[in-house]
Design a protein around this motif. Sequence first.
Motif, PDB file in Angstrom:
ATOM      1  N   VAL A 132       1.138  -1.277 -69.955  1.00  0.00           N
ATOM      2  CA  VAL A 132       0.145  -0.552 -69.152  1.00  0.00           C
ATOM      3  C   VAL A 132      -0.374  -1.460 -68.048  1.00  0.00           C
ATOM      4  O   VAL A 132      -0.341  -2.685 -68.165  1.00  0.00           O
ATOM      5  CB  VAL A 132      -1.032  -0.064 -70.027  1.00  0.00           C
ATOM      6  CG1 VAL A 132      -0.533   0.879 -71.107  1.00  0.00           C
ATOM      7  CG2 VAL A 132      -1.786  -1.236 -70.650  1.00  0.00           C
ATOM      8  N   ALA A 137      -6.398   2.773 -65.167  1.00  0.00           N
ATOM      9  CA  ALA A 137      -5.400   3.634 -64.554  1.00  0.00           C
ATOM     10  C   ALA A 137      -5.366   5.006 -65.235  1.00  0.00           C
ATOM     11  O   ALA A 137      -6.110   5.261 -66.186  1.00  0.00           O
ATOM     12  CB  ALA A 137      -4.040   2.944 -64.669  1.00  0.00           C
ATOM     13  N   PRO A 138      -4.513   5.919 -64.759  1.00  0.00           N
ATOM     14  CA  PRO A 138      -4.409   7.230 -65.413  1.00  0.00           C
ATOM     15  C   PRO A 138      -4.079   7.144 -66.901  1.00  0.00           C
ATOM     16  O   PRO A 138      -4.473   8.025 -67.676  1.00  0.00           O
ATOM     17  CB  PRO A 138      -3.271   7.909 -64.649  1.00  0.00           C
ATOM     18  CG  PRO A 138      -3.262   7.264 -63.316  1.00  0.00           C
ATOM     19  CD  PRO A 138      -3.676   5.843 -63.553  1.00  0.00           C
ATOM     20  N   GLU A 139      -3.381   6.093 -67.289  1.00  0.00           N
ATOM     21  CA  GLU A 139      -3.036   5.937 -68.711  1.00  0.00           C
ATOM     22  C   GLU A 139      -4.254   5.670 -69.588  1.00  0.00           C
ATOM     23  O   GLU A 139      -4.169   5.775 -70.819  1.00  0.00           O
ATOM     24  CB  GLU A 139      -2.035   4.779 -68.873  1.00  0.00           C
ATOM     25  CG  GLU A 139      -0.673   5.014 -68.256  1.00  0.00           C
ATOM     26  CD  GLU A 139      -0.574   4.534 -66.819  1.00  0.00           C
ATOM     27  OE1 GLU A 139       0.558   4.332 -66.348  1.00  0.00           O
ATOM     28  OE2 GLU A 139      -1.635   4.369 -66.172  1.00  0.00           O
ATOM     29  N   GLU A 146      -8.775   5.244 -60.368  1.00  0.00           N
ATOM     30  CA  GLU A 146      -7.867   4.104 -60.363  1.00  0.00           C
ATOM     31  C   GLU A 146      -8.565   2.940 -59.688  1.00  0.00           C
ATOM     32  O   GLU A 146      -8.940   3.030 -58.511  1.00  0.00           O
ATOM     33  CB  GLU A 146      -6.588   4.466 -59.611  1.00  0.00           C
ATOM     34  CG  GLU A 146      -5.707   3.301 -59.236  1.00  0.00           C
ATOM     35  CD  GLU A 146      -5.072   2.613 -60.430  1.00  0.00           C
ATOM     36  OE1 GLU A 146      -5.542   1.521 -60.784  1.00  0.00           O
ATOM     37  OE2 GLU A 146      -4.142   3.179 -61.020  1.00  0.00           O
ATOM     38  N   LYS A 504      -0.391   8.697 -56.169  1.00  0.00           N
ATOM     39  CA  LYS A 504       0.090   7.844 -57.258  1.00  0.00           C
ATOM     40  C   LYS A 504      -0.515   8.289 -58.594  1.00  0.00           C
ATOM     41  O   LYS A 504       0.152   8.292 -59.635  1.00  0.00           O
ATOM     42  CB  LYS A 504      -0.256   6.380 -56.976  1.00  0.00           C
ATOM     43  CG  LYS A 504       0.481   5.770 -55.799  1.00  0.00           C
ATOM     44  CD  LYS A 504      -0.043   4.372 -55.484  1.00  0.00           C
ATOM     45  CE  LYS A 504       0.528   3.825 -54.187  1.00  0.00           C
ATOM     46  NZ  LYS A 504       1.962   3.550 -54.261  1.00  0.00           N
ATOM     47  N   TRP A 505      -1.801   8.639 -58.556  1.00  0.00           N
ATOM     48  CA  TRP A 505      -2.467   9.114 -59.774  1.00  0.00           C
ATOM     49  C   TRP A 505      -1.761  10.354 -60.310  1.00  0.00           C
ATOM     50  O   TRP A 505      -1.422  10.438 -61.503  1.00  0.00           O
ATOM     51  CB  TRP A 505      -3.940   9.411 -59.475  1.00  0.00           C
ATOM     52  CG  TRP A 505      -4.705   9.931 -60.646  1.00  0.00           C
ATOM     53  CD1 TRP A 505      -4.694  11.204 -61.143  1.00  0.00           C
ATOM     54  CD2 TRP A 505      -5.592   9.189 -61.494  1.00  0.00           C
ATOM     55  NE1 TRP A 505      -5.511  11.305 -62.229  1.00  0.00           N
ATOM     56  CE2 TRP A 505      -6.079  10.088 -62.464  1.00  0.00           C
ATOM     57  CE3 TRP A 505      -6.030   7.874 -61.498  1.00  0.00           C
ATOM     58  CZ2 TRP A 505      -6.987   9.687 -63.446  1.00  0.00           C
ATOM     59  CZ3 TRP A 505      -6.935   7.486 -62.480  1.00  0.00           C
ATOM     60  CH2 TRP A 505      -7.394   8.383 -63.434  1.00  0.00           C
ATOM     61  N   ARG A 507       1.230  11.465 -59.702  1.00  0.00           N
ATOM     62  CA  ARG A 507       2.600  11.194 -60.139  1.00  0.00           C
ATOM     63  C   ARG A 507       2.602  10.578 -61.532  1.00  0.00           C
ATOM     64  O   ARG A 507       3.444  10.912 -62.368  1.00  0.00           O
ATOM     65  CB  ARG A 507       3.292  10.254 -59.154  1.00  0.00           C
ATOM     66  CG  ARG A 507       4.759  10.072 -59.478  1.00  0.00           C
ATOM     67  CD  ARG A 507       5.462   9.175 -58.503  1.00  0.00           C
ATOM     68  NE  ARG A 507       6.903   9.218 -58.693  1.00  0.00           N
ATOM     69  CZ  ARG A 507       7.769   8.443 -58.056  1.00  0.00           C
ATOM     70  NH1 ARG A 507       7.321   7.574 -57.165  1.00  0.00           N
ATOM     71  NH2 ARG A 507       9.051   8.527 -58.287  1.00  0.00           N
ATOM     72  N   THR A 508       1.662   9.684 -61.784  1.00  0.00           N
ATOM     73  CA  THR A 508       1.592   9.058 -63.108  1.00  0.00           C
ATOM     74  C   THR A 508       1.168  10.061 -64.166  1.00  0.00           C
ATOM     75  O   THR A 508       1.734  10.095 -65.263  1.00  0.00           O
ATOM     76  CB  THR A 508       0.611   7.873 -63.074  1.00  0.00           C
ATOM     77  OG1 THR A 508       1.056   6.918 -62.094  1.00  0.00           O
ATOM     78  CG2 THR A 508       0.533   7.197 -64.434  1.00  0.00           C
ATOM     79  N   THR A 509       0.182  10.899 -63.863  1.00  0.00           N
ATOM     80  CA  THR A 509      -0.297  11.840 -64.877  1.00  0.00           C
ATOM     81  C   THR A 509       0.778  12.836 -65.267  1.00  0.00           C
ATOM     82  O   THR A 509       0.752  13.377 -66.382  1.00  0.00           O
ATOM     83  CB  THR A 509      -1.546  12.600 -64.393  1.00  0.00           C
ATOM     84  OG1 THR A 509      -1.243  13.325 -63.193  1.00  0.00           O
ATOM     85  CG2 THR A 509      -2.698  11.637 -64.131  1.00  0.00           C
ATOM     86  N   THR A 511       3.633  12.158 -66.077  1.00  0.00           N
ATOM     87  CA  THR A 511       4.417  11.557 -67.159  1.00  0.00           C
ATOM     88  C   THR A 511       3.617  11.446 -68.460  1.00  0.00           C
ATOM     89  O   THR A 511       4.151  10.997 -69.464  1.00  0.00           O
ATOM     90  CB  THR A 511       4.898  10.155 -66.754  1.00  0.00           C
ATOM     91  OG1 THR A 511       3.768   9.271 -66.653  1.00  0.00           O
ATOM     92  CG2 THR A 511       5.618  10.202 -65.412  1.00  0.00           C
ATOM     93  N   LEU A 512       2.337  11.826 -68.413  1.00  0.00           N
ATOM     94  CA  LEU A 512       1.456  11.702 -69.587  1.00  0.00           C
ATOM     95  C   LEU A 512       1.198  13.094 -70.152  1.00  0.00           C
ATOM     96  O   LEU A 512       0.477  13.890 -69.546  1.00  0.00           O
ATOM     97  CB  LEU A 512       0.133  11.035 -69.188  1.00  0.00           C
ATOM     98  CG  LEU A 512       0.249   9.657 -68.535  1.00  0.00           C
ATOM     99  CD1 LEU A 512      -1.118   9.207 -68.014  1.00  0.00           C
ATOM    100  CD2 LEU A 512       0.816   8.633 -69.517  1.00  0.00           C
TER     101      LEU A 512
END
Length: 792
Positions: A132, A137-139, A146, A504-505, A507-509, A511-512
Amino acid sequence: MSSVTATTELGDQELQALDAHWRAANYLAVGQIYLMANPLLTEPLRPEHVKPRLLGHWGTSPGLNLVHTHLNRVVRARGLDAICVWGPGHGGPAVLANSWLEGSYSETYPDVSRDAVGMGRLFRQFSFPGGVPSHVAPETPGSIHEGGELGYSLSHAYGAALDNPGLLVACVIGDGEAETGPLAASWHSNKFLDPVHDGAVLPILHLNGYKIANPTVLSRLPQSELDDLLRGYGHDPLHVTGDDPAQVHRAMAAAMDTALDRIAAYQQAAREQGSTQRPRWPVIVLRTPKGWTGPAEVDGLPVEGTWRAHQVPLSEVRDNPQHLRQLEEWLRSYRPEELFDEDGRPRPQVLECVPDGERRLGANPHTNGGLLLRDLPLPPLDRFAVPVDTPGGSLHEPTRVLGELLEQVMAGTADRRNFRIVGPDETASNRLQAVYQATGKAWQAEFLHVDEDLDRHGRVMEILSEHTCQGWLEGYLLTGRHGLFSCYEAFVHIVDSMVNQHIKWLRTTRTLRWRRPVASLNYLLTSHVWRQDHNGFSHQDPGFVDHVLNKAPEVVRVYLPPDTNTLLSVADHVLKSKDYVNVVVAGKQPCFDWLSMDAARAHCARGAGIWQWAGNEDGRAEPDVVLACAGDVPTQEVLAAVQLLRRHLPQLAVRVVNVVDLARLLPREEHPHGMPDAEYDALFTPDKPVIFAYHGYPWLIHRLAYRRRGHTNLHVRGYKEIGTTTTPFDMVVRNDLDRYRLVMDVIDRVPGLAVTAAPVRQLMEDTRLRHHAWIREHGTDLPEVADWSWEG
């Protein structure tokens, strides 16, 4: 000693519990930065227990841990619904540590269990390949911000509080972040916060004295000067200062209770007693040493309380036995055996202050806004559609008609209050003023009798800071609501970097799985480059589209509706969408109506299509030339060029292609909206000249289409960074986008026309010269341009 007199009396047991939680969080933060094995120090620390690459930021972590600990206390004691925005950039170790302690992290990621095994995974994954990030971050459960790019925490916090009357949004502002322009402007958000319908924001200005290598400005101000600054912003400062943990705990508890009591009193006065006086909301100024409780010295140099504590205080642990010994002493100074049992689980005392269930900061549903999202009550488009009996038979101002649709959206959300429009003083300028029939402009400062449409409870938000508008809307969307950002096209560039981070946020979310989709961030860019002739060169820049299309293709969408009904169709689509950044470029000046509502829907669904009524292929197997267009002014110039070609070269077979969705030009492999090669070739032909009139910089179209078979035949006209204060048509002439230049391009590019159509080309050139002379004498465009209409 603290500068706050403790009015809240912490009993010894509560003080010990708070300190235990804080020490546990500090231990976990240090462990994440350094350790990849031996998380509970059950054996002497050895070099192989330490990560080979030490990455992370210690300096801010103990202060963030203190804030988290005390937020836990007041949330639990008062039953608050609260979230926190963590501004300091690399505060990840602290927030991850606290979410693991409260259990929300293990609920989100079951393999990182709340025991020794999970602690080991928590440590190893931090800033580690496959792990991580070091940011919040979004994770990170409980995050809507962020922390990598500084300046936006406070505007995000206010955005989250809007229309959330039961929510407290704490916001930790690092003193480095406090030096940025966006953060400085966002202090003024308190003039827009409605104590009746909005929640409260509690800023916590954390002054630990240093950035990476330099002192911070606010930390070096005398307290009286800092107080003057904060009071000038409209806040009432409460100071907590010290380095003795027990004293700071007592002072922080007192400051928190004092702040929350004042917030509750302000809200009660507004909601129950009808007070309209603008509150002086509290702000906590927390001064603690940078790297507090870490090594005091390393290699004979001071560390704690200096810039050297910013990142990794002990950088040679694997190779330097002295550093290894200091790291073990540092970790053991927190007395981990008192904090965690033999299995690595937090002991009951550590968790005494932690709230239950969704009250935990890492589990609050507002921080996973898709859980709370409700679809907008969008009215039927036919109610607002303009009648189009024949293409080009009438004119409307597209954004003015859109304003009527948005007024209905505002009216339909009056009770639920989950839709806002933001912009830098341009709602009426951009012709959206119909929304004021449903709601006014949010305003809590002074009212004068000459003011119009100001409203203490309004949901249109205007401040001449694009950064603040963007931050408000991002915070609003990420907590489960909808919105629109209306802006002059040239000045939306001010938030280039902010939209980067939001993309970016998103795009990352994606994947979650646990992150639920949120409403899209929708930009309406108007007052655009081709109709900023009166404002001049400074207001002429269409490049935001280029910037956005460089970003993650699964997230970004760009639309250029050519008339009113296509704008309505696009707006309906983007307001229903989720997890995108949608950019809509549309004019506010009178524009020809080309498509009926049904035709507009079909055209927007295709994204790009042939306008058979505009061309003159006349049943031929293929055209001689394709005239393509994207944008309202380019579309008009293409159709005017077609009309000239029909008049002067009637034998020429011309196809007109209009592009609404710019990503359609990309190959399908590069963007979800991209066209397969066969579809592209069918539309544009693989071997015929294509003259493309584009709204923005022409090189973008080449970049989008460079892999297509017909790219060598593609000739693009657009904005070439040539502008001034002039007439509307002169803007297109100066940039070679005008109808006469397009006709010349056709003659130059279609084989055989260079000789046979030479007189026509000369006529076009002469008309351009006549245009130059005319505008300098009369100050207006040529009559045949100003009075032009489509003859069909």
